[in-house]
Write a protein that holds these residues in place. Structure first.
Motif, PDB file in Angstrom:
ATOM      1  N   ARG A 291       0.821  -1.210   0.000  1.00 16.39           N
ATOM      2  CA  ARG A 291       0.000   0.000   0.000  1.00 16.39           C
ATOM      3  C   ARG A 291       0.857   1.263   0.000  1.00 16.39           C
ATOM      4  O   ARG A 291       0.479   2.282  -0.587  1.00 16.39           O
ATOM      5  CB  ARG A 291      -0.908  -0.025   1.224  1.00 16.39           C
ATOM      6  CG  ARG A 291      -1.884   1.134   1.298  1.00 16.39           C
ATOM      7  CD  ARG A 291      -2.843   0.935   2.442  1.00 16.39           C
ATOM      8  NE  ARG A 291      -3.779   2.046   2.547  1.00 16.39           N
ATOM      9  CZ  ARG A 291      -4.765   2.100   3.434  1.00 16.39           C
ATOM     10  NH1 ARG A 291      -4.940   1.097   4.281  1.00 16.39           N
ATOM     11  NH2 ARG A 291      -5.573   3.146   3.471  1.00 16.39           N
ATOM     12  N   ASN A 295       0.573   4.634  -2.507  1.00 14.35           N
ATOM     13  CA  ASN A 295       0.225   5.949  -1.972  1.00 14.35           C
ATOM     14  C   ASN A 295       1.355   6.963  -2.125  1.00 14.35           C
ATOM     15  O   ASN A 295       1.119   8.175  -2.049  1.00 14.35           O
ATOM     16  CB  ASN A 295      -0.128   5.801  -0.491  1.00 14.35           C
ATOM     17  CG  ASN A 295      -0.875   7.006   0.042  1.00 14.35           C
ATOM     18  OD1 ASN A 295      -1.478   7.763  -0.718  1.00 14.35           O
ATOM     19  ND2 ASN A 295      -0.820   7.200   1.341  1.00 14.35           N
ATOM     20  N   VAL A 360      -7.304  11.268  -2.220  1.00 10.98           N
ATOM     21  CA  VAL A 360      -7.546  10.394  -3.373  1.00 10.98           C
ATOM     22  C   VAL A 360      -6.516   9.268  -3.420  1.00 10.98           C
ATOM     23  O   VAL A 360      -6.846   8.097  -3.687  1.00 10.98           O
ATOM     24  CB  VAL A 360      -7.521  11.219  -4.682  1.00 10.98           C
ATOM     25  CG1 VAL A 360      -7.554  10.303  -5.904  1.00 10.98           C
ATOM     26  CG2 VAL A 360      -8.707  12.176  -4.718  1.00 10.98           C
ATOM     27  N   GLY A 361      -5.259   9.599  -3.157  1.00 15.44           N
ATOM     28  CA  GLY A 361      -4.232   8.557  -3.146  1.00 15.44           C
ATOM     29  C   GLY A 361      -4.474   7.512  -2.079  1.00 15.44           C
ATOM     30  O   GLY A 361      -4.309   6.307  -2.310  1.00 15.44           O
ATOM     31  N   ARG A 363      -7.360   6.693  -0.825  1.00 12.66           N
ATOM     32  CA  ARG A 363      -8.523   5.876  -1.221  1.00 12.66           C
ATOM     33  C   ARG A 363      -8.153   4.880  -2.309  1.00 12.66           C
ATOM     34  O   ARG A 363      -8.558   3.710  -2.260  1.00 12.66           O
ATOM     35  CB  ARG A 363      -9.651   6.795  -1.726  1.00 12.66           C
ATOM     36  CG  ARG A 363     -10.937   6.049  -2.036  1.00 12.66           C
ATOM     37  CD  ARG A 363     -11.561   5.507  -0.764  1.00 12.66           C
ATOM     38  NE  ARG A 363     -12.712   4.671  -1.039  1.00 12.66           N
ATOM     39  CZ  ARG A 363     -12.674   3.349  -1.185  1.00 12.66           C
ATOM     40  NH1 ARG A 363     -11.506   2.716  -1.078  1.00 12.66           N
ATOM     41  NH2 ARG A 363     -13.771   2.664  -1.395  1.00 12.66           N
ATOM     42  N   ILE A 364      -7.359   5.293  -3.278  1.00  7.18           N
ATOM     43  CA  ILE A 364      -6.959   4.385  -4.351  1.00  7.18           C
ATOM     44  C   ILE A 364      -6.075   3.270  -3.810  1.00  7.18           C
ATOM     45  O   ILE A 364      -6.231   2.095  -4.150  1.00  7.18           O
ATOM     46  CB  ILE A 364      -6.249   5.162  -5.469  1.00  7.18           C
ATOM     47  CG1 ILE A 364      -7.240   6.103  -6.181  1.00  7.18           C
ATOM     48  CG2 ILE A 364      -5.603   4.216  -6.483  1.00  7.18           C
ATOM     49  CD1 ILE A 364      -6.603   6.985  -7.229  1.00  7.18           C
ATOM     50  N   TYR A 367      -8.247   0.840  -1.999  1.00  4.13           N
ATOM     51  CA  TYR A 367      -9.059   0.027  -2.918  1.00  4.13           C
ATOM     52  C   TYR A 367      -8.237  -1.092  -3.549  1.00  4.13           C
ATOM     53  O   TYR A 367      -8.664  -2.253  -3.590  1.00  4.13           O
ATOM     54  CB  TYR A 367      -9.642   0.941  -3.994  1.00  4.13           C
ATOM     55  CG  TYR A 367     -10.365   0.183  -5.092  1.00  4.13           C
ATOM     56  CD1 TYR A 367     -11.632  -0.336  -4.881  1.00  4.13           C
ATOM     57  CD2 TYR A 367      -9.759  -0.011  -6.339  1.00  4.13           C
ATOM     58  CE1 TYR A 367     -12.295  -1.041  -5.893  1.00  4.13           C
ATOM     59  CE2 TYR A 367     -10.396  -0.706  -7.337  1.00  4.13           C
ATOM     60  CZ  TYR A 367     -11.666  -1.227  -7.116  1.00  4.13           C
ATOM     61  OH  TYR A 367     -12.304  -1.919  -8.102  1.00  4.13           O
ATOM     62  N   PHE A 368      -7.042  -0.757  -4.026  1.00  6.17           N
ATOM     63  CA  PHE A 368      -6.206  -1.780  -4.652  1.00  6.17           C
ATOM     64  C   PHE A 368      -5.732  -2.813  -3.625  1.00  6.17           C
ATOM     65  O   PHE A 368      -5.608  -3.999  -3.940  1.00  6.17           O
ATOM     66  CB  PHE A 368      -5.007  -1.131  -5.338  1.00  6.17           C
ATOM     67  CG  PHE A 368      -5.307  -0.635  -6.727  1.00  6.17           C
ATOM     68  CD1 PHE A 368      -5.309  -1.495  -7.806  1.00  6.17           C
ATOM     69  CD2 PHE A 368      -5.604   0.703  -6.952  1.00  6.17           C
ATOM     70  CE1 PHE A 368      -5.599  -1.038  -9.079  1.00  6.17           C
ATOM     71  CE2 PHE A 368      -5.885   1.170  -8.221  1.00  6.17           C
ATOM     72  CZ  PHE A 368      -5.884   0.297  -9.292  1.00  6.17           C
TER      73      PHE A 368
END
Length: 439
Positions: A291, A295, A360-361, A363-364, A367-368
């Motif tokens: 992660r 990020n 946003v980073g 959250r992305i 999610y991944f």
């Protein structure tokens, strides 16, 4: 094989403090002598010598060797009489116990002079020099210096720089002057101390090993690191160029802000390039992408935006840069006039944009990470297909029946009275099987 473990005392400190005559022979006798000497003078290093003698003897006994423990003291009248007294006592010990070898325990440079006397009478296998760490006398310092000089690493770390300093300073004092020579020597010594203090040699060795492993494994990050280094140099050059173009800038705040304003785009691109290389290496590898690597690019962009916004704010307040102006007709039919963005509005825009990009980073990346976790669980569950699907295995109809019934033995015959119950049980069994199949 008999080994004589002998503690030497040339000045007869043991006899003077305890009133005993030497030699003192035997484990229990020496052990009792330790208590007497310790009570008479707890600060005497002779206590440690006696304890070391007992320890050496115990180690040799553990190796199944015949050991004779003895304490030999000299005379207080003169050095010659002391040496002769030690020689006489050693002759008596050799005649009584006939040792094959000897281990000598000493605690001072004065006692070390008795070692040749022992060597002339019996083979000396080892000389154990006891150094008390809390001692402050010159003799202990002498032994500490000898141990220091015996350590090759310490010699290279301490003696080599001192020797180079003593050689180079006269040359520099003659060529450029004493003050300049002393300044140069002090600078070099300071750099060397920082080099050793921060373990730069280990860091460089580790970095070289990682670079070699990366080159051999064909990692993409090697190329991106080189590109990032080039972009970093460009950013530093751009910042320095921007500072040099300032005219009469007071203090250090405005030059620092100008340097950050001009260099931060290049430094951000360098960080993005390096993080992209690590991210590609993680994607190519067999393990799931961590992660933090997902990020990191967003964090880089967020920090760059915030730093750029604050530096622009300070520069605009000092009228170093012009305000941001939106040209006319930029918004179509909404506005036909120029729109001037103030310094505070620009700062707020950059800060808010940086926070949004970081969110946003995060959250992305989350999610991944969840997607990869689900794929990992599915892959693990595929190996146990039946267990993962939750299917219940159909029991064998004959699995729970007695062996007599399945073998067709005597249990197959039943009375007429029992036939209805058997039929009912068979019906229940069939119903249960159908229900399990339906489930």
């Amino acid at each position: 094989m008999t080994t004589l473990v002998v503690c030497l005392d040339r000045t007869d400190d043991v006899g003077r403090k305890t009133g005993l005559r030497s030699p003192v022979v035997g484990w229990e006798a020496v052990r009792s002598l330790v208590t007497d000497v310790g009570l008479a003078d707890p600060e005497d290093s002779g206590v440690n010598s006696l304890l070391e003698t007992l320890r050496v003897a115990q180690d040799l006994r553990d190796e199944n060797e015949e050991v004779v423990v003895a304490v030999v003291s000299g005379d207080r009248e003169s050095m010659v009489s002391a040496d002769r007294a030690v020689a006489t006592q050693l002759d008596d010990l050799v005649a009584d116990y006939d040792p094959d070898s000897a281990v000598v325990v000493i605690d001072s440079a004065e006692d070390e002079r008795l070692v040749p006397i022992v060597e002339s009478r019996v083979r000396v296998d080892s000389v154990d020099r006891v150094v008390v760490r809390q001692a402050r006398d010159i003799e202990s310092t002498y032994y500490l210096l000898k141990q220091f000089l015996a350590d090759e690493e310490l010699r290279q770390t301490v003696l080599v720089p001192i020797g180079l300093t003593l050689l180079v300073f006269p040359i520099l004092a003659t060529v450029v002057g004493p003050a300049e020579g002393a300044a140069a020597i002090t600078t070099v010594i300071g750099i060397f101390l920082l080099y050793k203090g921060f373990n730069v040699d280990e860091l460089l060795t580790r970095a070289a090993h990682q670079i070699r492993e990366s080159l051999y494994s064909g990692q993409v990050s090697v190329v991106t690191y080189v590109v990032a280094a080039g972009l970093t140099l460009v950013g530093l050059f751009a910042g320095a160029l921007g500072v040099s173009n300032l005219e009469d800038a007071p203090g250090v705040v405005i030059p620092a802000m100008q340097f950050a304003f001009d260099s931060i785009p290049w430094l951000a691109m360098a960080a993005l390039t390096a993080s992209a290389g690590r991210l590609l290496d993680e994607a190519i590898g067999d393990h799931p992408i961590r992660r933090s690597f997902l990020n990191l690019p967003f964090i880089v962009v967020s920090v760059a935006l915030v730093v750029r916004g604050f530096s622009a704010y300070f520069l605009e307040q000092q009228r170093v840069i012009d305000p941001f102006i939106v040209p006319a007709n930029e918004f179509g039919v909404l506005s036909n006039e120029r729109f001037v963005v103030t310094a505070g509005e620009r700062l707020a825009l950059f800060v808010v944009t940086g926070i949004v990009v970081s969110l946003v980073g995060a959250r992305i990346a989350s999610y991944f990470s969840e997607s990869q976790g689900d794929e990992t669980e599915l892959a693990d569950g595929g190996e146990d297909g039946d267990a993962a699907s939750g299917a219940t295995p159909v029991p064998d109809a004959d699995a729970d029946l007695p062996s007599e019934l399945t073998d067709g033995g005597p249990g197959t015959e039943s009375s007429p009275a029992d036939e209805p119950s058997d039929a009912a049980s068979n019906g229940d069994s069939d119903a249960q099987t159908d229900a399990e199949r339906t489930d």
